[in-house]
Design a protein around this motif. Structure first.
Motif, mmCIF file in Angstrom:
data_model
loop_
_atom_site.group_PDB
_atom_site.id
_atom_site.type_symbol
_atom_site.label_atom_id
_atom_site.label_comp_id
_atom_site.label_asym_id
_atom_site.label_seq_id
_atom_site.Cartn_x
_atom_site.Cartn_y
_atom_site.Cartn_z
ATOM 1 N N PHE A 164 0.614 -1.225 -0.131
ATOM 2 C CA PHE A 164 -0.053 -0.078 -0.105
ATOM 3 C C PHE A 164 1.010 1.172 0.164
ATOM 4 N N GLY A 165 0.357 2.468 -0.458
ATOM 5 C CA GLY A 165 0.969 3.413 -0.182
ATOM 6 C C GLY A 165 -0.006 4.795 -0.662
ATOM 7 N N ARG A 166 0.501 6.109 -0.610
ATOM 8 C CA ARG A 166 -0.571 7.122 -0.863
ATOM 9 C C ARG A 166 0.459 8.214 -1.759
ATOM 10 N N ILE A 167 -0.434 9.012 -2.543
ATOM 11 C CA ILE A 167 -0.130 10.038 -3.405
ATOM 12 C C ILE A 167 0.368 11.261 -2.498
ATOM 13 N N MET A 168 1.544 11.760 -2.530
ATOM 14 C CA MET A 168 2.008 12.948 -1.565
ATOM 15 C C MET A 168 2.007 14.237 -2.333
ATOM 16 N N ALA A 169 2.439 14.260 -3.472
ATOM 17 C CA ALA A 169 2.428 15.481 -4.106
ATOM 18 C C ALA A 169 2.396 15.356 -5.659
ATOM 19 N N LYS A 170 2.158 16.281 -6.483
ATOM 20 C CA LYS A 170 2.090 16.239 -7.958
ATOM 21 C C LYS A 170 2.900 17.377 -8.151
ATOM 22 N N VAL A 171 3.954 17.151 -8.968
ATOM 23 C CA VAL A 171 4.836 18.307 -9.604
ATOM 24 C C VAL A 171 4.695 18.189 -11.186
ATOM 25 N N ILE A 172 5.531 17.741 -11.680
ATOM 26 C CA ILE A 172 5.419 17.266 -13.339
ATOM 27 C C ILE A 172 4.610 15.912 -13.280
ATOM 28 N N PHE A 173 4.971 15.239 -12.239
ATOM 29 C CA PHE A 173 4.439 13.695 -12.082
ATOM 30 C C PHE A 173 3.794 13.713 -10.845
ATOM 31 N N TYR A 174 3.519 12.554 -10.227
ATOM 32 C CA TYR A 174 3.143 12.146 -8.830
ATOM 33 C C TYR A 174 4.226 11.627 -8.244
ATOM 34 N N ILE A 175 4.136 11.965 -6.897
ATOM 35 C CA ILE A 175 5.279 11.429 -6.003
ATOM 36 C C ILE A 175 4.320 10.650 -4.913
ATOM 37 N N GLY A 176 4.686 9.600 -4.740
ATOM 38 C CA GLY A 176 4.086 8.605 -3.788
ATOM 39 C C GLY A 176 4.914 7.854 -2.618
ATOM 40 N N GLU A 177 4.492 7.661 -1.604
ATOM 41 C CA GLU A 177 5.172 6.918 -0.664
ATOM 42 C C GLU A 177 4.502 5.377 -0.599
ATOM 43 N N ILE A 178 5.548 4.604 -0.387
ATOM 44 C CA ILE A 178 5.025 3.044 -0.171
ATOM 45 C C ILE A 178 5.246 2.647 1.294
ATOM 46 N N PHE A 179 4.238 2.351 1.962
ATOM 47 C CA PHE A 179 4.164 1.913 3.294
ATOM 48 C C PHE A 179 4.653 0.564 3.818
ATOM 49 N N ASP A 180 5.050 0.285 4.877
ATOM 50 C CA ASP A 180 5.725 -1.025 5.177
ATOM 51 C C ASP A 180 4.653 -2.065 5.850
ATOM 52 N N TYR A 181 3.395 -1.603 5.140
ATOM 53 C CA TYR A 181 2.247 -2.415 5.589
ATOM 54 C C TYR A 181 1.951 -3.433 4.303
ATOM 55 N N ALA A 182 1.632 -4.656 4.579
ATOM 56 C CA ALA A 182 1.394 -5.509 3.586
ATOM 57 C C ALA A 182 -0.140 -6.355 4.008
ATOM 58 N N SER A 183 -0.883 -7.000 3.215
ATOM 59 C CA SER A 183 -1.877 -7.555 3.294
ATOM 60 C C SER A 183 -2.338 -8.685 2.292
ATOM 61 N N ASN A 184 -3.053 -9.610 2.642
ATOM 62 C CA ASN A 184 -3.605 -10.508 1.659
ATOM 63 C C ASN A 184 -4.792 -10.191 0.908
ATOM 64 N N GLN A 185 -5.377 -9.093 1.315
ATOM 65 C CA GLN A 185 -6.424 -8.534 0.896
ATOM 66 C C GLN A 185 -6.207 -6.951 0.244
ATOM 67 N N PRO A 186 -6.730 -6.217 -0.746
ATOM 68 C CA PRO A 186 -6.589 -5.102 -1.037
ATOM 69 C C PRO A 186 -7.387 -4.068 -0.281
ATOM 70 N N VAL A 187 -7.358 -4.216 1.059
ATOM 71 C CA VAL A 187 -7.958 -3.399 1.967
ATOM 72 C C VAL A 187 -6.909 -3.028 3.053
ATOM 73 N N ILE A 188 -7.140 -1.801 3.506
ATOM 74 C CA ILE A 188 -6.167 -1.358 4.540
ATOM 75 C C ILE A 188 -7.258 -0.305 5.391
ATOM 76 N N ARG A 189 -7.082 -0.228 6.671
ATOM 77 C CA ARG A 189 -7.684 0.426 7.576
ATOM 78 C C ARG A 189 -7.032 1.688 7.781
ATOM 79 N N GLU A 190 -7.674 2.864 8.387
ATOM 80 C CA GLU A 190 -7.182 4.049 8.793
ATOM 81 C C GLU A 190 -6.237 3.992 9.863
ATOM 82 N N GLU A 191 -6.449 3.103 11.019
ATOM 83 C CA GLU A 191 -5.377 2.986 12.029
ATOM 84 C C GLU A 191 -4.016 2.374 11.284
ATOM 85 N N ASP A 192 -4.176 1.276 10.347
ATOM 86 C CA ASP A 192 -3.121 0.916 9.686
ATOM 87 C C ASP A 192 -2.236 1.859 8.861
ATOM 88 N N ILE A 193 -2.912 2.739 8.173
ATOM 89 C CA ILE A 193 -2.279 3.904 7.709
ATOM 90 C C ILE A 193 -1.485 4.605 8.576
#
Length: 93
Positions: free
Chosen positions: A22-51
Motif C-alpha cells: 500500500f501507499g499514498r500520493i504525496m504530491a504532484k509536480v510534473i508527475f506524481y510522487i508516492g510513498e510506499i508503506f511498510d504494511y502488507a495484506s493478503n487483501q486489497p484493504v487497509i484500515r485508517e489505523e493501519d495507515i
C-alpha cells in the motif's frame, strides 16, 4: 480517471500472488510522487489505523498513466482517499 487523482489518495498494488502493498500520493509536480508503506495484506484493504501506524519505506515518482490508467505495470488501484492529508517529514526528500 487520471485527472481525478488527488494528493492523499491511498493505493495498493499486487506485490506477489498473495500479497498487496500500500501507499499514498504525496504530491504532484510534473508527475506524481508516492510513498510506499511498510504494511502488507493478503487483501486489497487497509484500515485508517493501519495507515497511521505504517512507516514510509520509500518515496518514488509514479507514472500514474501506466499504473492507474492503462495498468501496464501490474495490478495497481486507488482504493481510498485520506481527507486533509498533508505530507510530513519531507525535509530530506
Amino acid at each position: 480517471m487520471l485527472r481525478y487523482i488527488k494528493i492523499g489518495e491511498i493505493f495498493c498494488f499486487k506485490f506477489d500472488d498473495h500479497t498487496y502493498q500500500f501507499g499514498r500520493i504525496m504530491a504532484k509536480v510534473i508527475f506524481y510522487i508516492g510513498e510506499i508503506f511498510d504494511y502488507a495484506s493478503n487483501q486489497p484493504v487497509i484500515r485508517e489505523e493501519d495507515i497511521r501506524s505504517a512507516r514510509r519505506l520509500i518515496v518514488i515518482p509514479l507514472d500514474a498513466y501506466s499504473l492507474f490508467g492503462r495498468r501496464t505495470e501490474g495490478e495497481w488501484r486507488i482504493i481510498s482517499h485520506q481527507e486533509n492529508y498533508t505530507p510530513e517529514c519531507t525535509e530530506d526528500l
